[in-house]
Design an enzyme around this catalytic site. Structure first.
Site, short mmCIF file in Angstrom:
data_model
loop_
_atom_site.label_atom_id
_atom_site.label_comp_id
_atom_site.label_asym_id
_atom_site.label_seq_id
_atom_site.Cartn_x
_atom_site.Cartn_y
_atom_site.Cartn_z
N HIS A 174 -8.67 17.87 28.94
CA HIS A 174 -7.82 17.09 29.85
C HIS A 174 -6.94 17.91 30.78
O HIS A 174 -6.21 17.34 31.59
CB HIS A 174 -6.94 16.13 29.05
CG HIS A 174 -7.69 14.97 28.47
ND1 HIS A 174 -7.85 13.79 29.14
CD2 HIS A 174 -8.34 14.84 27.29
CE1 HIS A 174 -8.56 12.95 28.38
NE2 HIS A 174 -8.88 13.58 27.26
N LYS A 362 4.16 7.77 37.83
CA LYS A 362 3.42 8.66 36.92
C LYS A 362 4.46 9.49 36.18
O LYS A 362 5.63 9.50 36.57
CB LYS A 362 2.46 9.56 37.69
CG LYS A 362 3.11 10.24 38.92
CD LYS A 362 2.14 11.07 39.73
CE LYS A 362 1.19 10.29 40.59
NZ LYS A 362 -0.15 10.15 40.03
N ARG A 363 4.08 10.17 35.09
CA ARG A 363 5.02 11.04 34.40
C ARG A 363 5.60 12.05 35.39
O ARG A 363 4.93 12.46 36.34
CB ARG A 363 4.34 11.77 33.24
CG ARG A 363 4.01 10.85 32.06
CD ARG A 363 5.24 10.23 31.44
NE ARG A 363 6.07 11.20 30.79
CZ ARG A 363 6.03 11.50 29.48
NH1 ARG A 363 5.21 10.86 28.68
NH2 ARG A 363 6.83 12.42 28.99
N LYS A 368 2.76 17.32 39.80
CA LYS A 368 2.50 16.03 40.44
C LYS A 368 3.30 15.88 41.74
O LYS A 368 3.05 14.98 42.53
CB LYS A 368 2.81 14.89 39.48
CG LYS A 368 1.85 14.82 38.28
CD LYS A 368 2.28 13.74 37.30
CE LYS A 368 1.42 13.67 36.04
NZ LYS A 368 0.16 12.90 36.25
N THR A 470 -5.41 8.34 36.52
CA THR A 470 -5.92 6.98 36.36
C THR A 470 -5.02 6.02 37.12
O THR A 470 -5.46 4.94 37.51
CB THR A 470 -5.98 6.56 34.87
OG1 THR A 470 -4.69 6.77 34.28
CG2 THR A 470 -7.03 7.34 34.13
N LYS A 474 -5.72 2.46 39.40
CA LYS A 474 -5.01 1.18 39.24
C LYS A 474 -4.49 0.68 40.59
O LYS A 474 -4.57 -0.51 40.91
CB LYS A 474 -3.84 1.33 38.26
CG LYS A 474 -4.21 1.80 36.87
CD LYS A 474 -2.96 2.15 36.07
CE LYS A 474 -3.28 2.97 34.83
NZ LYS A 474 -2.07 3.55 34.23
#
Ligand SMILES: *Cc1c(COP(=O)(O)O)cnc(C)c1O
Length: 625
Positions: A174, A362-363, A368, A470, A474
């Protein structure tokens, strides 16, 4: 299962026998959850485990007056299944975490073996009837634990046991980021799990011996592939060695692992490596969270898409149907209004449902790049501070994110975004055109309200770092347009919806790699772009009375390297793509057409497709009926 103590080896007529002495014994109690798919006649069982002291509570030692010890052993065992570590994409080498991993692995394996023996009489057929999947390295101890059970409890030889293990187990990777790769201290494993430790040593000795025959003298290569190195146990290497298949979670990520972390393994076992792109539960993220959109879809294409997401592609026929595009816009407005009501109730903010909704949920993690998003907002804020009458498209930037408790810098970024929002609210004239809201306590339930309300989805990780994502899917299935880098599954989303229906910007994974090798210098971008220079100045000056000079220095003079995720390098392209998106948004029908094309192309990102691929490519399962 047994923790601590020591191993006594002795010779018997059946060969060498390992005995675990002075162990602390923990029992696993099963809690079954019945899970049925939509309209399915079958029910699956999700078996959860609770840890408890061997015999619930040591009444004997309690009545003999040893109160403290009885209590302590009871709570120590219970603690194993009490808490979930909240960090994400980061490794924590804590003893309790190791105990949790072993506890869950051992309970589940003992259960699988017992069931298999009862049904089939012999464990020889385990690889044909069972598939054991290592989802990230957290359950990687199932490799040595299955070896232990087969040898110590069921009398198999090493060779036969290893054959069964490697035909039963498969592994999904991952992440490629080194700080997230699990590396347990050798001495922690040897103290807590002495038998597992000796099996790990043997697995590694045999593996390195094989590699030594294949690559005589290539110490560097063998050290890179070894499970043990510098006093640590590398769980990713163990997982590759003990599995028959290894996969990444997007096409790009599955290529990257073959060239980076697992390059040496790929050279030895090219056929072991494969890809299964992630998917989402579309009956949750579309059918349940956006019934308004589903009803439009049913009117246009029927409701076959509920059970077969690929049927969403039929929606493309309506890309030039004005009445459908209009309904699409009306539905988005309804979902934005619903979100505004929710934000009012939870955060006490009044948002404008007519503004453009731009969402990053998101986290919170440096890779990110929520910070780069904030930098863009600061640039827009600066433009409006200079000229409050600028004829811009009013925008609302929504953030949803949790930081790991010990991740200090992530919390600084949250503070920045929150302060920026407060600062803007103090300028009512500017607040009509620009709003920032940081939603507290981001969770799946909140995400179910956020995704359908979004018009722009921010998927802006540094290229090469997001394995799949993911959240991106969505948003897509709810008709948001993606502003994103060529990272993770964004690449396949572009392939699916066409380059004309997505806003891709920034460095590619290869360009990031090249720039890193040549030596990344963030200040170069600073002196080249006056808008960026003003962002850095604004950070130093601060928002809502708080200076963010710490974040400014992180970007321009951080150590060991400034701006490790290249927010500075991508800032220009990021602002440009946002300007393009804003321009596109002026034409509401064009926007709706792009949105429709995203919905129509989202079918391949259903988890139904992912699960089917796992069944076919990795577990060797056939569909029943
Ligand atoms: C989907 C989801 C995630 C994963 O989001 P990414 O953007 O892929 O990182 C994280 N948290 C929640 C609550 C989610 O629903």
């Amino acid at each position: 299962m047994k923790f601590d103590g020591y191993i006594k080896e002795r010779w018997t007529e059946n060969g060498l026998v390992a005995e675990h002495m002075d162990a602390k014994i923990v029992e696993a109690q099963a809690y079954d959850m019945m899970v049925s798919g939509k309209d399915s006649e079958a029910v699956s069982v999700l078996r959860l485990w609770r840890a408890q002291n061997e015999h619930e509570f040591d009444m004997n030692s309690f009545s003999q007056g040893d109160y403290m010890r009885a209590m302590q052993e009871d709570t120590e065992a219970e603690l194993i299944s009490k808490v979930l570590y909240p960090s994400d994409n980061h490794y924590e080498g804590k003893s309790l975490r190791l105990k949790q991993q072993y506890f869950l692995v051992s309970a589940s394996l003992q259960n699988i073996l017992k069931d298999h023996l009862r049904r089939y009489g012999s464990l020889d057929t385990l690889p044909d009837m069972a598939a054991i999947h290592i989802n990230d390295t957290h359950p990687a101890l199932c490799i040595p634990e299955l070896m232990r059970l087969l040898m110590d409890e069921h009398g198999y030889s090493w060779e036969k046991a290893w054959d069964i293990v490697t035909r039963t187990v498969a592994y999904t990777n991952h992440t490629v980021m080194s700080e997230a790769l699990e590396k347990w201290n050798e001495d922690l494993i040897s103290r807590r799990l002495p038998r597992i430790y000796s099996i790990l040593k043997e697995i590694n000795q045999r593996f390195c011996g094989e590699m030594w025959n294949r690559f005589p003298g290539d110490w560097d290569k063998i050290d890179r592939m070894s499970v043990f190195s510098h006093g640590q146990v590398r769980m990713a290497n163990l997982s590759v060695i003990g599995s028959h298949k290894v996969n990444g979670v997007s096409a790009l990520h599955s290529e990257i692992i073959k060239e980076s972390v697992f390059k040496d393994f790929y050279d030895v076992w090219p056929d072991k490596f494969t890809n299964v792109t992630n998917g989402i539960a579309h009956r949750r993220w579309l059918c349940q969270s956006n019934p308004e959109l589903c009803s439009l879809l049913s009117d246009c294409i029927g409701d076959g898409f509920v059970m077969a997401a690929e049927k969403l592609s039929a929606f493309k026929k309506f890309e030039n149907d004005e009445s459908v595009l209009k309904r699409l816009n009306e539905i988005k407005k309804i979902k934005k209004e619903q979100f505004c009501a929710y934000a009012k109730a939870t955060e006490g903010v009044s948002l404008d449902p007519d503004s453009l909704f731009d969402v990053q949920a998101k986290r919170l993690h440096e890779y990110k790049r929520q910070l780069m998003n904030a930098m863009h907002v600061i640039a827009l804020y600066n433009d409006l501070r200079e000229n409050p009458d600028l004829p811009v498209q009013p925008r609302t930037f929504v953030f949803g994110a949790k930081a790991a408790p010990g991740y200090y810098f992530a919390k600084e970024i949250i503070k920045l975004i929150w302060s920026l929002g407060k600062d803007i609210e103090k300028n009512p004239k500017i607040a009509e055109k620009l709003r920032v809201v940081f939603m507290e306590n981001y969770s799946v339930s909140m995400a179910e309200k956020m995704m359908p309300a979004a018009e722009i989805s921010e998927q802006i990780s540094q290229a090469g770092k997001e394995a799949s994502g993911t959240g991106n899917m969505k948003f897509m299935i709810n008709g948001a347009l993606t502003v994103g880098t060529l990272d993770g599954a964004n690449v396949e989303m572009q392939e699916a919806c066409g380059a004309e229906n997505i806003f891709i910007f920034g460095l590619t994974a290869e360009e990031v790699e090249e720039l890193w090798k040549k030596g990344y210098n963030a200040t170069e971008y600073y002196s080249r772009n006056p808008r960026l220079e003003r962002v850095i100045d604004s950070l130093n000056r601060g928002f809502n009375g708080t200076s963010f000079s710490n974040i400014a220095s992180y970007l321009v003079k951080g150590s060991p390297v400034a701006d490790p995720y290249m927010c500075m390098a991508d800032f220009g392209a990021y602002c440009d793509i946002h300007a393009k998106a804003e321009e596109t948004y002026r034409d509401k029908m064009k926007w709706a057409k792009m949105s429709l094309n995203n919905i129509a192309a989202a079918g391949r990102f259903s988890a139904d497709r992912s699960v089917r691929e796992y069944a076919e490519k990795i577990w060797g399962l056939k569909r029943i009926k």
